[in-house]
Design a protein around this motif. Structure first.
Motif, PDB file in Angstrom:
ATOM      1  N   ALA A 253       0.816  -1.216   0.000  1.00 33.65           N
ATOM      2  CA  ALA A 253       0.000   0.000   0.000  1.00 33.65           C
ATOM      3  C   ALA A 253       0.847   1.263   0.000  1.00 33.65           C
ATOM      4  N   LEU A 254       2.080   1.181   0.511  1.00 33.43           N
ATOM      5  CA  LEU A 254       2.939   2.360   0.589  1.00 33.43           C
ATOM      6  C   LEU A 254       3.590   2.705  -0.743  1.00 33.43           C
ATOM      7  N   GLY A 255       3.623   1.747  -1.676  1.00 31.35           N
ATOM      8  CA  GLY A 255       4.345   2.012  -2.917  1.00 31.35           C
ATOM      9  C   GLY A 255       3.679   1.542  -4.185  1.00 31.35           C
ATOM     10  N   LEU A 256       2.435   1.092  -4.110  1.00 32.16           N
ATOM     11  CA  LEU A 256       1.759   0.516  -5.274  1.00 32.16           C
ATOM     12  C   LEU A 256       1.754   1.463  -6.464  1.00 32.16           C
ATOM     13  N   TRP A 257       1.436   2.732  -6.225  1.00 34.81           N
ATOM     14  CA  TRP A 257       1.283   3.670  -7.332  1.00 34.81           C
ATOM     15  C   TRP A 257       2.626   4.128  -7.890  1.00 34.81           C
ATOM     16  N   ASP A 258       3.713   3.852  -7.186  1.00 34.34           N
ATOM     17  CA  ASP A 258       5.047   4.225  -7.664  1.00 34.34           C
ATOM     18  C   ASP A 258       5.707   3.116  -8.474  1.00 34.34           C
ATOM     19  N   MET A 259       5.096   1.946  -8.509  1.00 34.36           N
ATOM     20  CA  MET A 259       5.682   0.817  -9.216  1.00 34.36           C
ATOM     21  C   MET A 259       5.427   0.932 -10.714  1.00 34.36           C
ATOM     22  N   SER A 260       6.383   0.442 -11.486  1.00 36.93           N
ATOM     23  CA  SER A 260       6.201   0.408 -12.942  1.00 36.93           C
ATOM     24  C   SER A 260       5.279  -0.749 -13.309  1.00 36.93           C
ATOM     25  N   PRO A 261       4.689  -0.727 -14.518  1.00 41.20           N
ATOM     26  CA  PRO A 261       3.876  -1.867 -14.957  1.00 41.20           C
ATOM     27  C   PRO A 261       4.643  -3.188 -14.913  1.00 41.20           C
ATOM     28  N   GLU A 262       5.941  -3.137 -15.237  1.00 39.54           N
ATOM     29  CA  GLU A 262       6.748  -4.362 -15.207  1.00 39.54           C
ATOM     30  C   GLU A 262       6.884  -4.890 -13.777  1.00 39.54           C
ATOM     31  N   GLN A 263       7.101  -3.999 -12.828  1.00 38.48           N
ATOM     32  CA  GLN A 263       7.205  -4.417 -11.428  1.00 38.48           C
ATOM     33  C   GLN A 263       5.895  -5.021 -10.939  1.00 38.48           C
ATOM     34  N   ARG A 264       4.784  -4.403 -11.297  1.00 35.55           N
ATOM     35  CA  ARG A 264       3.487  -4.946 -10.866  1.00 35.55           C
ATOM     36  C   ARG A 264       3.225  -6.303 -11.508  1.00 35.55           C
ATOM     37  N   SER A 265       3.665  -6.483 -12.738  1.00 33.37           N
ATOM     38  CA  SER A 265       3.486  -7.770 -13.405  1.00 33.37           C
ATOM     39  C   SER A 265       4.300  -8.858 -12.717  1.00 33.37           C
TER      40      SER A 265
ATOM     41  N   ILE B 145       0.163  -7.363   1.824  1.00 36.78           N
ATOM     42  CA  ILE B 145       1.217  -7.862   0.935  1.00 36.78           C
ATOM     43  C   ILE B 145       2.484  -7.061   1.211  1.00 36.78           C
ATOM     44  N   LEU B 146       3.578  -7.748   1.526  1.00 39.11           N
ATOM     45  CA  LEU B 146       4.850  -7.099   1.822  1.00 39.11           C
ATOM     46  C   LEU B 146       5.793  -7.246   0.630  1.00 39.11           C
ATOM     47  N   VAL B 147       6.514  -6.170   0.325  1.00 34.47           N
ATOM     48  CA  VAL B 147       7.424  -6.184  -0.827  1.00 34.47           C
ATOM     49  C   VAL B 147       8.770  -5.581  -0.425  1.00 34.47           C
ATOM     50  N   ASP B 148       9.807  -5.897  -1.220  1.00 38.04           N
ATOM     51  CA  ASP B 148      11.127  -5.304  -0.986  1.00 38.04           C
ATOM     52  C   ASP B 148      11.261  -4.014  -1.787  1.00 38.04           C
ATOM     53  N   GLU B 149      12.466  -3.450  -1.807  1.00 37.89           N
ATOM     54  CA  GLU B 149      12.674  -2.164  -2.470  1.00 37.89           C
ATOM     55  C   GLU B 149      12.487  -2.253  -3.978  1.00 37.89           C
ATOM     56  N   ASN B 150      12.513  -3.454  -4.523  1.00 34.87           N
ATOM     57  CA  ASN B 150      12.302  -3.648  -5.960  1.00 34.87           C
ATOM     58  C   ASN B 150      10.868  -4.046  -6.296  1.00 34.87           C
ATOM     59  N   GLY B 151      10.027  -4.110  -5.273  1.00 34.76           N
ATOM     60  CA  GLY B 151       8.635  -4.466  -5.508  1.00 34.76           C
ATOM     61  C   GLY B 151       8.371  -5.956  -5.587  1.00 34.76           C
ATOM     62  N   ARG B 152       9.339  -6.790  -5.224  1.00 36.95           N
ATOM     63  CA  ARG B 152       9.126  -8.232  -5.242  1.00 36.95           C
ATOM     64  C   ARG B 152       8.546  -8.690  -3.908  1.00 36.95           C
ATOM     65  N   LEU B 153       7.806  -9.751  -3.958  1.00 39.20           N
ATOM     66  CA  LEU B 153       7.084 -10.246  -2.793  1.00 39.20           C
ATOM     67  C   LEU B 153       8.033 -10.735  -1.700  1.00 39.20           C
ATOM     68  N   THR B 154       7.813 -10.244  -0.474  1.00 41.48           N
ATOM     69  CA  THR B 154       8.557 -10.758   0.689  1.00 41.48           C
ATOM     70  C   THR B 154       7.621 -11.351   1.743  1.00 41.48           C
ATOM     71  N   GLY B 155       6.306 -11.165   1.585  1.00 46.71           N
ATOM     72  CA  GLY B 155       5.408 -11.736   2.572  1.00 46.71           C
ATOM     73  C   GLY B 155       3.947 -11.520   2.229  1.00 46.71           C
ATOM     74  N   LEU B 156       3.127 -12.500   2.568  1.00 49.68           N
ATOM     75  CA  LEU B 156       1.674 -12.389   2.508  1.00 49.68           C
ATOM     76  C   LEU B 156       1.177 -12.691   3.906  1.00 49.68           C
ATOM     77  N   VAL B 157       0.523 -11.718   4.534  1.00 46.51           N
ATOM     78  CA  VAL B 157       0.232 -11.806   5.961  1.00 46.51           C
ATOM     79  C   VAL B 157      -1.268 -11.661   6.233  1.00 46.51           C
ATOM     80  N   ASP B 158      -1.612 -11.755   7.505  1.00 50.57           N
ATOM     81  CA  ASP B 158      -2.969 -11.619   8.032  1.00 50.57           C
ATOM     82  C   ASP B 158      -3.900 -12.682   7.454  1.00 50.57           C
ATOM     83  N   TRP B 159      -3.808 -13.872   8.033  1.00 50.73           N
ATOM     84  CA  TRP B 159      -4.553 -15.033   7.543  1.00 50.73           C
ATOM     85  C   TRP B 159      -5.798 -15.313   8.375  1.00 50.73           C
ATOM     86  N   ALA B 160      -6.275 -14.331   9.132  1.00 56.26           N
ATOM     87  CA  ALA B 160      -7.424 -14.541  10.009  1.00 56.26           C
ATOM     88  C   ALA B 160      -8.678 -14.952   9.247  1.00 56.26           C
TER      89      ALA B 160
END
Length: 275
Positions: free
Chosen positions: A102-114, A208-223
């Motif tokens: 949520a902190l960086g979604l809009w700053d990511m490039s289309p390639e990073q989001r893909s 959804i947690l990501v690193d500085e390059n926008g790659r996945l580092t975690g999927l959390v909150d499984w309640a």
């Protein structure tokens, strides 16, 4: 499970709970509060959850997903009854690196989001390969208990023996003056029998947690982990995210689209309160 953890879990629950509460106070001093009243960062690369709604079903969900799906997911460390809240549990889990998408979604490039969508799809595909229970309720938590889904209610409801029972419950909560119209509108979708899939049910940029390059580092909150109809994870990911264009594009790549089901859900959202 390491030998030190095995030895620690032999201590009485009251001693472990006291230690965890001490770590909560230390964590608040070191890291400050999180964005959730029930979630606390602890030393030793741990997180704790405790408070209203944190229950044994959430602990069972965390245990289930970490045992059945490979990927950057938190692991359950300990769970202890927490009498400060009705049916409450104190849950301790491993901490994952990264920052919320949520902190960086809009700053990511289309390639990073893909690329991120591909990372997430690998986890979702594993979840969807797990067969649902052959007996018992169809719409339920992974332990067969009630479901938690903030699209329908802030408290746990059900479980529901059939998909049709779930839709009947949804319909009964609609604004009374609109019920007949909405039931007729939803009938083509609600009369279908969809495949039942394991569903995160709170799939959002905050979880959804990501690193500085926008790659996945975690999927959390499984309640909210539960068994739901095939389309539900996708339509649920659209819920209350009308302005999240980049997010919706990612969800389409992961889940595909269910146009008829989305049209019904969007109309029902207008006349349903989760409170």
């Amino acid at each position: 499970m390491g030998i030190l953890l095995k030895l620690w879990l032999l201590f009485p629950q009251r001693i472990r709970l006291w230690a965890y509460q001490l770590l909560v106070r230390v964590g608040l001093r070191l890291y400050g509060p999180t964005t959730s009243f029930s979630c606390f960062r602890l030393p030793f690369n741990l997180y704790a959850k405790a408070g209203y709604g944190v229950d044994v079903h959430e602990a069972n969900a965390l245990r289930f997903i970490s045992q059945h799906v490979a990927g950057p997911l938190p692991s359950l460390v300990d769970v202890i009854p927490y009498p400060r809240f009705e049916n409450g549990m104190f849950i301790v889990m491993t901490r994952l690196p990264g920052k919320p998408l949520a902190l960086g979604l809009w700053d990511m490039s289309p390639e990073q989001r893909s690329l991120l969508a591909s990372d997430l799809k690998r986890i979702i595909d594993q979840m969807r390969s797990i067969p649902p229970p052959q007996t018992g309720p169809k719409i339920c938590a992974v332990d067969g208990g009630p479901v938690l889904c903030y699209r329908v209610c802030v408290d746990r409801v059900g479980p529901f023996e059939t998909e049709a029972d779930f839709y009947q419950w949804l319909s009964d909560r609609l604004v009374l003056e609109e019920q007949d119209r909405l039931k007729a509108f939803a009938k083509p979708v609600h009369s279908k029998t969809h495949p039942i899939y394991l569903t995160h049910n709170d799939f959002s940029p905050q979880n959804i947690l990501v690193d500085e390059n926008g790659r996945l580092t975690g999927l959390v909150d499984w309640a909210c982990l539960s068994w739901f109809p095939q389309y539900w994870e996708w339509t649920r990911s659209y819920y209350a995210k009308e302005s999240y264009g980049p997010w919706r594009e990612m969800m389409d790549k992961i889940f595909g689209r269910y146009e008829e089901e989305l049209a019904v859900e969007q109309e029902l959202w207008k006349y349903t309160s989760p409170w």
